[in-house]
Design a protein around this motif. Structure first.
Motif, mmCIF file in Angstrom:
data_model
loop_
_atom_site.group_PDB
_atom_site.id
_atom_site.type_symbol
_atom_site.label_atom_id
_atom_site.label_comp_id
_atom_site.label_asym_id
_atom_site.label_seq_id
_atom_site.Cartn_x
_atom_site.Cartn_y
_atom_site.Cartn_z
ATOM 1 N N THR A 31 0.813 -1.221 0.000
ATOM 2 C CA THR A 31 0.000 0.000 0.000
ATOM 3 C C THR A 31 0.846 1.271 0.000
ATOM 4 O O THR A 31 0.304 2.371 -0.005
ATOM 5 C CB THR A 31 -0.933 0.032 1.218
ATOM 6 N N TYR A 32 2.146 1.122 0.001
ATOM 7 C CA TYR A 32 3.031 2.281 -0.023
ATOM 8 C C TYR A 32 2.974 2.975 -1.379
ATOM 9 O O TYR A 32 2.860 2.320 -2.422
ATOM 10 C CB TYR A 32 4.471 1.868 0.247
ATOM 11 N N SER A 33 3.097 4.276 -1.353
ATOM 12 C CA SER A 33 3.378 5.011 -2.580
ATOM 13 C C SER A 33 4.859 4.849 -2.894
ATOM 14 O O SER A 33 5.703 4.882 -1.990
ATOM 15 C CB SER A 33 3.065 6.490 -2.400
ATOM 16 N N VAL A 34 5.167 4.659 -4.172
ATOM 17 C CA VAL A 34 6.563 4.524 -4.574
ATOM 18 C C VAL A 34 6.858 5.496 -5.711
ATOM 19 O O VAL A 34 5.975 5.805 -6.511
ATOM 20 C CB VAL A 34 6.899 3.081 -5.018
ATOM 21 N N GLY A 35 8.081 5.945 -5.736
ATOM 22 C CA GLY A 35 8.469 6.881 -6.773
ATOM 23 C C GLY A 35 9.875 6.618 -7.265
ATOM 24 O O GLY A 35 10.670 5.960 -6.579
ATOM 25 N N TRP A 36 10.155 7.108 -8.438
ATOM 26 C CA TRP A 36 11.511 7.108 -8.991
ATOM 27 C C TRP A 36 11.910 8.552 -9.248
ATOM 28 O O TRP A 36 11.128 9.335 -9.807
ATOM 29 C CB TRP A 36 11.569 6.310 -10.298
ATOM 30 N N TYR A 98 17.036 7.001 -8.292
ATOM 31 C CA TYR A 98 16.704 6.624 -6.925
ATOM 32 C C TYR A 98 15.267 6.122 -6.834
ATOM 33 O O TYR A 98 14.353 6.697 -7.435
ATOM 34 C CB TYR A 98 16.837 7.819 -5.989
ATOM 35 N N CYS A 99 15.097 5.096 -6.072
ATOM 36 C CA CYS A 99 13.780 4.594 -5.719
ATOM 37 C C CYS A 99 13.390 5.204 -4.375
ATOM 38 O O CYS A 99 14.237 5.337 -3.473
ATOM 39 C CB CYS A 99 13.850 3.071 -5.613
ATOM 40 N N ALA A 100 12.132 5.585 -4.233
ATOM 41 C CA ALA A 100 11.649 6.180 -2.992
ATOM 42 C C ALA A 100 10.305 5.576 -2.621
ATOM 43 O O ALA A 100 9.559 5.125 -3.503
ATOM 44 C CB ALA A 100 11.515 7.690 -3.139
ATOM 45 N N TYR A 116 8.662 11.750 0.476
ATOM 46 C CA TYR A 116 8.962 10.330 0.631
ATOM 47 C C TYR A 116 9.873 10.094 1.832
ATOM 48 O O TYR A 116 10.881 10.770 2.004
ATOM 49 C CB TYR A 116 9.627 9.794 -0.638
ATOM 50 N N ASP A 117 9.518 9.103 2.628
ATOM 51 C CA ASP A 117 10.283 8.820 3.844
ATOM 52 C C ASP A 117 11.506 7.942 3.608
ATOM 53 O O ASP A 117 12.484 8.033 4.349
ATOM 54 C CB ASP A 117 9.385 8.103 4.863
ATOM 55 N N TYR A 118 11.425 7.069 2.610
ATOM 56 C CA TYR A 118 12.488 6.070 2.437
ATOM 57 C C TYR A 118 13.117 6.182 1.060
ATOM 58 O O TYR A 118 12.407 6.395 0.061
ATOM 59 C CB TYR A 118 11.916 4.656 2.638
#
Length: 129
Positions: A31-36, A98-100, A116-118
């Motif tokens: 359920t996390y949002s992910v970004g590049w 980077y992946c976030a 983004y936290d991670y």
């Protein structure tokens, strides 16, 4: 805590393709949002694309105009993997990618790195002309 590890970067000629992978830890990653994002030398970190969870197995994707139609984000929740398929690469795509990730399924602005936290450690992509 979520740890992200990118892989798949390298050197490719213009017009070629690469697929970046991002391996994630964490029990509720689906359920996390992910970004590049990407960052070229001397430049700010730039949004590439994001994927947010909607419901069930439905996700919405967002892309920067500069990569729309060429890049595709996907994820395999069973493997806790996120992918960035990059086609028709151009020299201006050269950067560290980077992946976030963020535990919120909805973020107010997917293009902002501070949302983004991670983060992963990044993987270098170099496109030669």
């Amino acid at each position: 805590q979520v740890q992200l590890v990118e892989s798949g970067g390298g050197l490719v000629q213009a017009g070629g393709s690469l697929r970046l992978s991002c391996a994630a830890s964490g029990r509720t990653f689906s359920t996390y949002s992910v970004g590049w994002f990407r960052q070229a030398p001397g430049e700010e970190r730039e949004f590439v694309g994001a994927l947010r969870w909607s419901s069930g197995s439905t996700y919405y994707a967002y892309y920067a105009d500069s990569v729309k139609g060429r890049f595709t984000i996907s994820r395999d929740n069973a493997k806790k993997m996120v992918y960035l398929q990059m086609n028709s690469l151009k020299p201006e795509d050269t950067a560290v990618y980077y992946c976030a990730a963020d535990p919120r399924s909805r973020i107010s602005d997917y293009t902002r790195p501070t949302q983004y936290d991670y983060w992963g450690q990044g993987t270098q992509v170099t496109v030669s002309s």
